[in-house]
Motif scaffolding. Structure first.
Motif, short mmCIF file in Angstrom:
data_model
loop_
_atom_site.label_atom_id
_atom_site.label_comp_id
_atom_site.label_asym_id
_atom_site.label_seq_id
_atom_site.Cartn_x
_atom_site.Cartn_y
_atom_site.Cartn_z
N MET A 85 -8.71 0.28 -5.28
CA MET A 85 -8.76 -0.37 -3.97
C MET A 85 -7.87 0.35 -2.95
N GLN A 86 -6.74 0.84 -3.40
CA GLN A 86 -5.79 1.48 -2.49
C GLN A 86 -6.08 2.96 -2.26
N GLY A 87 -6.93 3.54 -3.10
CA GLY A 87 -7.35 4.92 -2.88
C GLY A 87 -6.28 5.96 -3.15
N PHE A 88 -5.64 5.88 -4.33
CA PHE A 88 -4.62 6.89 -4.67
C PHE A 88 -4.52 7.03 -6.19
N PHE A 89 -4.15 8.21 -6.65
CA PHE A 89 -3.82 8.39 -8.06
C PHE A 89 -2.40 7.88 -8.28
N PRO A 90 -2.14 7.10 -9.34
CA PRO A 90 -0.79 6.57 -9.56
C PRO A 90 0.29 7.64 -9.65
N ASN A 91 -0.08 8.85 -10.08
CA ASN A 91 0.91 9.92 -10.18
C ASN A 91 1.00 10.78 -8.94
N ASP A 92 0.38 10.33 -7.84
CA ASP A 92 0.50 11.03 -6.56
C ASP A 92 1.92 10.82 -6.03
N ARG A 93 2.54 11.89 -5.61
CA ARG A 93 3.94 11.82 -5.15
C ARG A 93 4.12 10.92 -3.93
N LEU A 94 3.04 10.61 -3.24
CA LEU A 94 3.18 9.73 -2.07
C LEU A 94 3.72 8.37 -2.48
N ALA A 95 3.46 7.94 -3.73
CA ALA A 95 3.91 6.63 -4.20
C ALA A 95 5.31 6.67 -4.79
N TYR A 96 5.87 7.85 -5.04
CA TYR A 96 7.12 7.93 -5.78
C TYR A 96 8.32 7.28 -5.07
N PRO A 97 8.45 7.39 -3.75
CA PRO A 97 9.57 6.67 -3.12
C PRO A 97 9.50 5.16 -3.34
N LEU A 98 8.30 4.62 -3.37
CA LEU A 98 8.14 3.20 -3.66
C LEU A 98 8.52 2.88 -5.09
N ASP A 147 0.84 -1.19 0.00
CA ASP A 147 0.00 0.00 0.00
C ASP A 147 0.89 1.25 0.00
N PRO A 148 0.75 2.13 -1.00
CA PRO A 148 1.61 3.32 -1.04
C PRO A 148 1.47 4.22 0.17
N HIS A 149 0.35 4.12 0.90
CA HIS A 149 0.17 4.95 2.08
C HIS A 149 1.11 4.57 3.22
N LYS A 150 1.84 3.47 3.08
CA LYS A 150 2.75 3.04 4.14
C LYS A 150 4.07 3.80 4.14
N GLY A 151 4.27 4.66 3.17
CA GLY A 151 5.41 5.56 3.19
C GLY A 151 6.75 4.85 3.25
N ILE A 152 7.64 5.37 4.09
CA ILE A 152 8.99 4.84 4.17
C ILE A 152 8.99 3.38 4.65
N MET A 153 8.06 3.02 5.51
CA MET A 153 7.98 1.63 5.93
C MET A 153 7.68 0.72 4.74
N GLY A 154 6.86 1.21 3.82
CA GLY A 154 6.59 0.45 2.61
C GLY A 154 7.82 0.31 1.73
N VAL A 155 8.60 1.39 1.64
CA VAL A 155 9.84 1.34 0.86
C VAL A 155 10.81 0.34 1.47
N ARG A 156 10.92 0.35 2.78
CA ARG A 156 11.80 -0.61 3.46
C ARG A 156 11.36 -2.04 3.18
N GLU A 157 10.05 -2.26 3.22
CA GLU A 157 9.54 -3.60 2.93
C GLU A 157 9.85 -4.00 1.49
#
Length: 290
Positions: free
Chosen positions: A128-141, A99-109
């Motif tokens: 299902m995940q509730g985000f636009f693919p071009n939202d910067r929240l997903a970019y670190p992932l 889930d991109p909303h997991k932020g840095i913890m998601g990147v670590r995973e």
């Protein structure tokens, strides 16, 4: 993968039932709506799915969907899918879902799954995940995925999840318009992007992005090929014949049904083996012998 022993590679199969974690009944209404929409009821375990594909000599890419932030349901562990793939590496590949909303913890995973479990790609479901693919929240992932040279697959278009429920079960279709992936393809030109499904009602947007961006592909899962829009078949037979991939969306659609309908859906004989196996073998990094 032992490519020569496989008749096809299904790049879109779902891990439905964990053998390690008990079922999470929260938001069971979404499951029930999907079963009604797709007219199916049996959800196989991960080993059952693998045995099913092995018997048919079809390779598979398997993943779950981590939508814990938006849906509130526990995911199937990525490790369970990845370990199954390692045990069946002759015919199976694992993609992870974070889930991109997991932020840095998601990147670590993501980095841990790549290093320790050899996952070969990542799955996203914007609705299902509730985000636009071009939202910067997903970019670190995405950065972690791109650094590893791995592909990412994105649900696109209409979703059977939530269909017919009041308010669509709270799920928003707008997140899955494939035009949002154009930004991702620009910002991550070395990351292979797979637009999953015929993208109705935005099929032309998906074809345009795929034609314009060399790193974008389309998988043909989630629909019977006999219902494909004519422009999708047209481009698959011509300019995009090396960028179309076989996917079923199992267990929602079986590979047998998909392949049977595919044979009569107007795809050129010389294009069919590209879609069924050869394009996926190249994208996933497996050598295809002459």
């Amino acid at each position: 993968m032992n490519i020569q022993e496989l008749i096809a590679i299904d790049v879109h199969t779902h891990a439905e039932v964990s053998c390690r974690c008990g079922p999470d009944e929260f938001r069971k209404d979404i499951d029930e709506a999907a079963e009604k929409y797709f007219k199916f009821s049996h959800r196989p375990t991960i080993p059952e799915t693998i045995a099913y594909y092995r018997e048919r000599k079809i390779g598979l890419v398997m993943f779950s969907v981590d939508a814990e932030a938006n849906i509130g349901r526990r995911r199937i562990p990525n490790e369970e899918v990845a370990e199954a793939a390692l045990e069946n590496s002759d015919m199976m590949v694992a993609f992870a879902s974070i889930d991109p909303h997991k932020g840095i913890m998601g990147v670590r995973e993501a980095r841990r799954l790549i290093a320790d479990y050899q996952v070969k790609g990542f799955k996203f479901h914007p609705t299902m995940q509730g985000f636009f693919p071009n939202d910067r929240l997903a970019y670190p992932l995405y950065e972690a995925i791109a650094e590893a040279g791995l592909p990412a697959i994105f649900h696109s278009g209409h979703s059977g999840m939530g269909t017919g429920m009041p308010g669509g079960g709270g799920l928003r279709l707008k997140y899955s318009n494939p035009i949002h992936l154009d930004d991702v393809a620009v910002d991550f030109p070395d990351m292979k992007i797979i637009i999953a499904h015929p993208s109705w009602p935005w099929q032309d947007e998906a074809l345009s992005v795929c034609l314009h961006k060399p790193n974008v592909y389309i998988d043909l899962s989630g629909w019977s090929p006999k219902y494909f829009p004519p422009q999708l078949v047209q481009y698959a037979n011509t300019q995009l014949k090396h960028k179309m991939l076989f996917g079923s969306d199992f267990p929602l659609i079986t590979p047998e049904r998909w392949m049977q309908d595919f044979a009569g859906a107007g795809f050129k004989p010389e294009v069919q083996p590209l879609i069924l196996k050869e394009n996926a073998a190249r994208l996933l990094g497996f050598a295809q012998s002459a």
